[in-house]
Scaffold this motif. Sequence first.
Motif, PDB file in Angstrom:
ATOM      1  N   GLU A  92      -5.323  -0.236   6.362  1.00  0.00           N
ATOM      2  CA  GLU A  92      -5.316  -1.680   6.113  1.00  0.00           C
ATOM      3  C   GLU A  92      -4.660  -2.430   7.266  1.00  0.00           C
ATOM      4  OE1 GLU A  92      -5.595  -5.493   4.450  1.00  0.00           O
ATOM      5  OE2 GLU A  92      -6.728  -3.624   4.186  1.00  0.00           O
ATOM      6  N   HIS A 150       0.788  -1.237   0.000  1.00  0.00           N
ATOM      7  CA  HIS A 150       0.000   0.000   0.000  1.00  0.00           C
ATOM      8  C   HIS A 150       0.820   1.287   0.000  1.00  0.00           C
ATOM      9  CE1 HIS A 150      -3.977  -1.901   0.635  1.00  0.00           C
ATOM     10  NE2 HIS A 150      -3.263  -2.839   1.242  1.00  0.00           N
ATOM     11  N   ALA A 198      -1.881   2.613   4.121  1.00  0.00           N
ATOM     12  CA  ALA A 198      -1.313   1.448   4.807  1.00  0.00           C
ATOM     13  C   ALA A 198      -1.818   1.378   6.245  1.00  0.00           C
ATOM     14  CB  ALA A 198       0.213   1.516   4.779  1.00  0.00           C
TER      15      ALA A 198
END
Length: 467
Positions: free
Chosen positions: A216, A133, A213
Amino acid sequence: MLSSVEIVVGLFPGQGAYLPGALPRLRAHDPGTAKVIETIDAVAGGILGKGLSRAFSDDSVDQLVEAAPDVLQLAVFATSVAAFRALSDQGARFSVLVGHSLGEIAALVAGGALDVAEGAEILCHRITVLREHDTSGGGLLALGCEPDRAQQILDLLPTSGAVIAVDNGPAQTVVAGRADALRRTATIATAIGLPSTTLHSPHPFHSPLLAPARQELARRLSGYGRRGLRIPVFSPVLGRYYRDSDDLGELLASHLVTPVRFGPAVERLHRSGAGVWVEVGAGRALTSRVRSIESSASVHTPLLPDLDTLRETGQFLAPAAEPRTVRHTGTTMAHPPAPAAVTPDPSTPPAVTPDPSTPPAPVPPQDTSAPSAPTPPAGPTSRETVAVRVRDLYATTLEYPEEVFEDGAELEADLGVDSVKRVELMGRLGVLFELGPPPEDMRMADYRTFGQVVDFVLDSLARAGTT
């Protein structure tokens, strides 16, 4: 051996804290440290498809950053966790643990909030999420100045998106951003005579560039529970101690976009009496920063020379029965700083058979009244020192600013602390100062103000013969 009343801070370094040969030496130390490393290797192999084998080569940090950045992060984590195990096996006892960025995961493992396998899993998820990401191409740049001056430089580049990522004290500030922004920042620094160094980092940690990021990673870590801490862990990212009620997954994910304030953390712990600082990892990155902030600090880097030094350091950090003077400083330190939010979790059953892959639970040094200067704990100094510790506990637990806890402050009338919370706080004071059970005739009505609570602690310590 150290005095049983000296505060020992374990420092767990982050990205780049790697020395060729350190991990093989730790693996050869004893079966316990070998088991720690094997556990991390197995978890990494299952999640990432690669383990620690590359970290047992003679590759330098530069070579690992270039060819195997994931292995470098695993090696930093494994080195710290195994070093903590080795030091503890030799008798070392730590008062508080502090992680720097990536090192905070290792500190939580050492403190007992996570076991070794869980810490390795979290790190592997962090590595995977960043790889998937982070498309920024960014990194980190260290500037040889305090944060305010670094910010002045960044203000000259208003559209760059570069931000202060790490406050390491007055001598170093780390900036995160895209590669072009870091180049421009370095150019300005050179022009005004400031040193700058590009750090070994595959990502722009602690910056908004990692927001995708972070989201996630929080999702992936949402299922992780936690145990009660055996040793307090102070977070330079959160600016406080970890609490048993914390959502570790959410907090560890938020670290990706939140600055590290290591310099202020060192100053706070120093004010609480911390004087012995140990690099629980490779190199001396953090102890050097500590020395730049507090020149009188006693620092130890047990992994630099060889395993004999590791053993000697562990034995030196074992608490002795009588106070002694800390080497390097000429001062006698005292009790651990207030682990305000750390309380045993009654829902966690006691372990019957210890897991050999988990670092053993150290016994914190005995708490006594603590001078913050090299003078005997007596009279007004000892009362003020006790007040500092009580104030830190109350402020952190209640999430109030420290300045509201003056001697005359009415806990219930002025601060809204109800009787149930006051009883809980008294219990925590009993654990913190090792006062034993409260007197049977103790009445909460006798301790309405903050000053009366401090006097209660002083009286209890006097009865126990520790002041």
